[in-house]
Design a protein around this motif. Structure first.
Motif, PDB file in Angstrom:
ATOM      1  N   ARG A  24      -6.853  -4.778   4.161  1.00  0.00           N
ATOM      2  CA  ARG A  24      -7.785  -3.946   4.933  1.00  0.00           C
ATOM      3  C   ARG A  24      -7.102  -3.401   6.191  1.00  0.00           C
ATOM      4  N   GLU A  25      -6.413  -4.272   6.915  1.00  0.00           N
ATOM      5  CA  GLU A  25      -5.750  -3.854   8.155  1.00  0.00           C
ATOM      6  C   GLU A  25      -4.577  -2.913   7.871  1.00  0.00           C
ATOM      7  N   ALA A  62      -5.917   0.556   7.093  1.00  0.00           N
ATOM      8  CA  ALA A  62      -6.383   1.184   8.336  1.00  0.00           C
ATOM      9  C   ALA A  62      -5.196   1.664   9.174  1.00  0.00           C
ATOM     10  N   ALA A  63      -4.162   0.848   9.280  1.00  0.00           N
ATOM     11  CA  ALA A  63      -2.996   1.222  10.088  1.00  0.00           C
ATOM     12  C   ALA A  63      -2.285   2.438   9.505  1.00  0.00           C
ATOM     13  N   VAL A  64      -2.124   2.482   8.193  1.00  0.00           N
ATOM     14  CA  VAL A  64      -1.470   3.636   7.570  1.00  0.00           C
ATOM     15  C   VAL A  64      -2.321   4.893   7.764  1.00  0.00           C
ATOM     16  N   GLN A  65      -3.642   4.759   7.696  1.00  0.00           N
ATOM     17  CA  GLN A  65      -4.514   5.907   7.953  1.00  0.00           C
ATOM     18  C   GLN A  65      -4.366   6.399   9.393  1.00  0.00           C
ATOM     19  N   HIS A 109       0.862  -1.183   0.000  1.00  0.00           N
ATOM     20  CA  HIS A 109       0.000   0.000   0.000  1.00  0.00           C
ATOM     21  C   HIS A 109       0.901   1.236   0.000  1.00  0.00           C
ATOM     22  N   GLN A 110       0.471   2.282  -0.728  1.00  0.00           N
ATOM     23  CA  GLN A 110       1.168   3.567  -0.714  1.00  0.00           C
ATOM     24  C   GLN A 110       0.207   4.651  -0.260  1.00  0.00           C
ATOM     25  N   GLU A 111       0.755   5.606   0.477  1.00  0.00           N
ATOM     26  CA  GLU A 111      -0.059   6.712   1.000  1.00  0.00           C
ATOM     27  C   GLU A 111       0.781   7.975   1.027  1.00  0.00           C
ATOM     28  N   PRO A 166      -5.669 -15.906  -0.745  1.00  0.00           N
ATOM     29  CA  PRO A 166      -6.544 -14.785  -1.149  1.00  0.00           C
ATOM     30  C   PRO A 166      -7.313 -14.169   0.023  1.00  0.00           C
ATOM     31  N   LEU A 167      -7.826 -15.001   0.902  1.00  0.00           N
ATOM     32  CA  LEU A 167      -8.569 -14.499   2.056  1.00  0.00           C
ATOM     33  C   LEU A 167      -7.646 -13.721   2.996  1.00  0.00           C
ATOM     34  N   LEU A 168      -6.455 -14.258   3.234  1.00  0.00           N
ATOM     35  CA  LEU A 168      -5.488 -13.582   4.097  1.00  0.00           C
ATOM     36  C   LEU A 168      -5.078 -12.243   3.499  1.00  0.00           C
ATOM     37  N   GLU A 169      -4.827 -12.202   2.194  1.00  0.00           N
ATOM     38  CA  GLU A 169      -4.412 -10.944   1.560  1.00  0.00           C
ATOM     39  C   GLU A 169      -5.504  -9.889   1.618  1.00  0.00           C
TER      40      GLU A 169
END
Length: 167
Positions: free
Chosen positions: A135-136, A139-142, A9-11, A127-130
């Motif tokens: 999602r987590e 949320a953490a980066v936010q 993820h990038q932010e 796939p489920l883990l990814e």
């Protein structure tokens, strides 16, 4: 040879790179102000460019406890947390920092990649883990973004003024 689930993820964060790098690396701050309410940290040791800490999180309904060793690159543009003990042993979190202006505003582009080992014969879980990790991670980066842009890092120091008021 273990298989891995990997999510990135990038932010962009409206703060100078030095402040963003410092906030992401400051485990004491994360603990003191509870930056990530879903995570629990315990700092075991810390030096200028390294740390050792415990992280607990619940993922896919399973409580996961890991001991991480952190290494900060000499140039400060990246940081890697590697699980050396626990549920995700061999997994890692890689953080990258780069200055970036957006619409005339100075800030920092933060890239985070999480790599988690998959249990033997559990490749179908990837796939489920990814999905859950993505999602987590977002949320953490936010939460870090909010800490830097809204709450303010480092947290404002309260001090008593000569008239007994608190600033």
């Amino acid at each position: 040879m273990p298989r891995f689930a990997e999510v990135s993820h990038q932010e962009w964060i409206a703060a100078p790179i030095d402040k963003v790098r410092a906030q992401f690396a400051d485990l004491n701050h994360h603990i003191a102000v509870n930056v990530h309410p879903k995570l629990r940290f315990e700092l075991l040791s810390q030096g200028e460019r390294h740390a050792c800490f415990v992280q607990e999180v619940r993922l896919l309904g399973i409580k996961q406890r890991d001991v991480f060793e952190r290494e900060i690159a000499p140039d400060g543009l990246s940081m890697v947390d590697t699980s050396v003990e626990g549920f995700n042993k061999g997994g890692s979190l890689r953080f990258r920092f780069a200055p970036e202006d957006v619409e005339g505003r100075a800030g920092t582009k933060v890239g985070v990649t999480i790599r988690l080992p998959l249990p033997a014969l559990m490749g179908w879980l990837r796939p489920l883990l990814e999905i859950q990790v993505r999602r987590e991670l977002r949320a953490a980066v936010q939460e870090d973004k909010h800490d830097l842009e809204v709450r303010g890092y480092p947290a404002p120091v309260q001090r008593e003024l000569t008239h007994g008021l608190v600033a």
